[in-house]
Design a protein around this motif. Structure first.
Motif, short mmCIF file in Angstrom:
data_model
loop_
_atom_site.label_atom_id
_atom_site.label_comp_id
_atom_site.label_asym_id
_atom_site.label_seq_id
_atom_site.Cartn_x
_atom_site.Cartn_y
_atom_site.Cartn_z
N LEU A 36 51.06 99.20 42.31
CA LEU A 36 50.69 97.90 42.87
C LEU A 36 51.91 97.03 43.17
O LEU A 36 51.93 96.31 44.15
CB LEU A 36 49.76 97.14 41.92
CG LEU A 36 48.32 97.59 41.85
CD1 LEU A 36 47.58 96.79 40.80
CD2 LEU A 36 47.65 97.46 43.20
N HIS A 41 53.74 99.18 48.94
CA HIS A 41 52.40 98.62 48.82
C HIS A 41 52.38 97.15 49.22
O HIS A 41 51.47 96.69 49.92
CB HIS A 41 51.87 98.80 47.40
CG HIS A 41 50.44 98.40 47.25
ND1 HIS A 41 50.07 97.24 46.63
CD2 HIS A 41 49.29 98.98 47.68
CE1 HIS A 41 48.76 97.12 46.67
NE2 HIS A 41 48.26 98.16 47.30
N LEU A 45 50.36 95.46 52.36
CA LEU A 45 49.45 94.31 52.25
C LEU A 45 49.88 93.15 53.14
O LEU A 45 49.04 92.46 53.71
CB LEU A 45 49.35 93.86 50.79
CG LEU A 45 48.58 94.79 49.86
CD1 LEU A 45 48.66 94.28 48.43
CD2 LEU A 45 47.14 94.92 50.30
N ASN A 75 40.52 88.85 50.28
CA ASN A 75 40.87 90.13 49.68
C ASN A 75 42.37 90.38 49.73
O ASN A 75 42.98 90.83 48.76
CB ASN A 75 40.16 91.28 50.41
CG ASN A 75 38.67 91.18 50.32
OD1 ASN A 75 38.08 90.27 50.89
ND2 ASN A 75 38.06 92.11 49.62
N VAL A 76 42.97 90.11 50.88
CA VAL A 76 44.40 90.38 51.06
C VAL A 76 45.24 89.49 50.15
O VAL A 76 46.15 89.97 49.47
CB VAL A 76 44.80 90.21 52.54
CG1 VAL A 76 46.31 90.33 52.70
CG2 VAL A 76 44.10 91.25 53.41
N THR A 77 44.93 88.21 50.10
CA THR A 77 45.72 87.32 49.25
C THR A 77 45.52 87.62 47.77
O THR A 77 46.47 87.53 46.99
CB THR A 77 45.39 85.84 49.54
OG1 THR A 77 43.98 85.65 49.40
CG2 THR A 77 45.84 85.44 50.91
N SER A 78 44.32 88.00 47.37
CA SER A 78 44.12 88.36 45.95
C SER A 78 44.84 89.67 45.62
O SER A 78 45.35 89.82 44.51
CB SER A 78 42.63 88.45 45.62
OG SER A 78 42.03 89.54 46.29
N ASP A 79 44.90 90.59 46.57
CA ASP A 79 45.66 91.83 46.34
C ASP A 79 47.15 91.54 46.19
O ASP A 79 47.81 92.13 45.34
CB ASP A 79 45.44 92.82 47.48
CG ASP A 79 44.06 93.45 47.46
OD1 ASP A 79 43.38 93.34 46.42
OD2 ASP A 79 43.67 94.07 48.47
N ALA A 82 47.66 90.19 42.80
CA ALA A 82 47.62 91.26 41.78
C ALA A 82 48.95 92.00 41.75
O ALA A 82 49.43 92.38 40.67
CB ALA A 82 46.48 92.22 42.07
N CYS A 83 49.55 92.19 42.90
CA CYS A 83 50.87 92.85 42.96
C CYS A 83 51.92 92.02 42.24
O CYS A 83 52.74 92.56 41.50
CB CYS A 83 51.30 93.07 44.41
SG CYS A 83 50.32 94.25 45.29
#
Length: 134
Positions: A36, A41, A45, A75-79, A82-83
């Motif tokens: 992540l 990755h 993103l 979704n993209v900003t939460s991913d 998470a990274c």
């Protein structure tokens, strides 16, 4: 190595116990934060964010199928968040391990210095042992 081992009650002990894989599946899951927080990755993103968020804002039509598969800005900003969190956690674990090894080395050097001083100044050390209240 030092004579003291990390206990679950100590800060590093608790952190190290969380980061030490016990089973095969836990070892496999241990690679998830590394993946992540990897640069490929994150770039993926960011590209997905440009494609799904920025291009529609400037008027470029993105197909509904692409949005369904790729997600939306939430979704993209939460991913990406998470990274960042995964990378921060890995950094903290690495720092704690490095700090612990430095502390163990410092403790070992201090014990060696004490043994050497007691050997060189045996008479003074014996006098100190007699004076100290127990």
């Amino acid at each position: 190595m030092s004579d003291q081992q990390a206990t679950p009650d100590s800060d590093f002990g608790a952190l190290a116990n969380l980061a030490t894989p016990k089973s095969r599946i836990e070892r496999a899951l241990g690679y998830v934060p590394r993946i992540l927080s990897s640069k490929p990755h994150i770039f993926f993103l960011l590209g997905l964010g440009v494609y799904l968020v920025l291009l529609p804002l400037v008027g470029v039509a993105v197909s509904a199928k692409a949005e369904l598969i790729g997600g939306n800005y939430t979704n993209v900003t939460s991913d990406i968040g998470a990274c960042i969190a995964a990378g921060g956690t890995l950094h903290l674990i690495h720092q704690a391990r490095r700090r612990r090894s430095l502390e163990e080395e410092r403790l070992q050097l201090t014990r060696q210095m004490h043994r050497l001083l007691f050997r060189v100044h045996a008479a003074e050390a014996a006098a100190l042992d007699q004076e100290s209240p127990q």
